[in-house]
Enzyme design. Structure first.
Site, PDB file in Angstrom:
ATOM      1  N   HIS A  84       0.820  -1.206   0.000  1.00 39.38           N
ATOM      2  CA  HIS A  84       0.000   0.000   0.000  1.00 39.38           C
ATOM      3  C   HIS A  84       0.854   1.255   0.000  1.00 39.38           C
ATOM      4  CE1 HIS A  84       0.729   0.959   4.294  1.00 39.38           C
ATOM      5  NE2 HIS A  84       0.615  -0.333   4.536  1.00 39.38           N
ATOM      6  N   CYS A 110       3.181  -4.895   6.547  1.00 39.73           N
ATOM      7  CA  CYS A 110       2.803  -4.529   5.193  1.00 39.73           C
ATOM      8  C   CYS A 110       3.996  -3.965   4.421  1.00 39.73           C
ATOM      9  CB  CYS A 110       1.671  -3.506   5.205  1.00 39.73           C
ATOM     10  SG  CYS A 110       0.078  -4.196   5.714  1.00 39.73           S
TER      11      CYS A 110
END
Length: 305
Positions: A190, A206
């Site tokens: 992301h 992440c």
């Protein structure tokens, strides 16, 4: 009021850094060359920092720090800066997404072949590393909502911050405007509202990207795209008749020490040498790079027949 000021400063910093960052794209020259790009050099100005230099050349903080002794994440430490914009391609199939965690860099091979795109990334803190495995992209979302996990919520509570159960899209959402979900629950690729975290171990697992990078990358990726996640601190590859080594510091939780790292490199070099071909190898340079990895591809051998 203080939160509004912080958000405003954060947005200004993101915009400034995003304008400078430029995605790196290279043609693939065939199976006989793993080397792409070239090392560059620049004279930093008084206003330059490690962060501004890294974003200007589409690198993570880790890359500038490793390539320039005396430099830290918070201090440039040098006016003449080595810019490590040469890379050895990871030894995988040239398709889909390849993420090399110790390098803190991602490679993407668009459908149709013939080119590779590469981006700096931020990765998980120690104890929060994304699983090292093969997976796929499952879906993509623009302006995603964020549901903080228990570990994220606990960490913030320890800092005196109470997170909402669900955070809508907006300037405070740490996912930024783009999210690519993987077939590994809770782990995403992301954008980020913390551009200074690119090239750092800063997330809860992440993979973070500069917003300018993921803005270009996002439309190219489809559900089903393969994703290979690697733990490869030392990459070895040929370019013509020359053998190269690109060494990075190993992940702390997998660091077996200098002797173990040197043994791993020696084994990898020996496996890369073609049988029946005389190759001159610089074992002294290899030992040095095992102890002082700088993230730059170095010529460590050459075929002589």
């Amino acid at each position: 009021m203080q939160n509004h000021v912080k958000n405003f400063i954060k947005i200004l910093l993101l915009a400034f850094l995003s304008d400078e960052a430029m995605a790196a794209e290279f043609p693939l020259s065939g199976s006989n060359s793993a080397l792409i790009g070239n090392v560059q050099y620049t004279n930093a100005t008084n206003s330059d920092t490690t962060t501004t230099i890294s974003h200007r050349y589409n690198l993570g903080l880790n890359a500038i720090v490793a390539a320039n002794p005396g430099t830290t994440e918070s201090g440039l430490g040098s006016r003449h800066v080595t810019v490590p914009t040469a890379f050895l391609l990871p030894p995988t199939t040239h398709q889909g997404i390849v993420i090399n965690l110790p390098e803190m860099r991602m490679y993407y091979y668009p459908p149709g072949g013939g080119r590779v795109m590469t981006y700096p990334i931020g990765i998980g803190k120690i104890g929060n590393t994304i699983p090292i495995q093969n997976t796929t992209v499952t879906r993509k979302v623009v302006n995603p909502t964020w549901i903080p996990g228990p570990d994220v919520r606990k960490y913030n509570e320890e800092q005196g911050i109470e997170l909402p159960r669900v955070m809508p899209a907006g300037p405070d959402n740490p996912l930024g405007p783009y999210a690519i979900y993987l077939n590994i629950p809770s782990f995403l690729i992301h954008s980020t509202i913390f551009p200074e975290s690119i090239g750092r171990r800063a997330s809860f697992g992440c993979i973070r990207m500069n917003e300018s990078d993921i803005k270009d990358f996002y439309p190219l990726v489809e559900a089903g795209t393969s994703v290979i996640i690697l733990n490869m601190p030392n990459k070895i590859g040929w370019s013509g008749n020359k053998l190269f080594l690109e060494a990075h510091p190993p992940l702390d939780e997998h660091d077996g020490g200098f002797d173990n790292n040197r043994e791993n490199i020696v084994t990898a070099v020996e496996n890369a040498l073609p049988k029946g071909v005389v190759t001159m190898v610089d074992w002294q340079l290899i030992a040095h790079l095992a102890e002082e990895p700088d993230g730059i591809p170095h010529e460590i051998g050459v075929r002589v027949n």
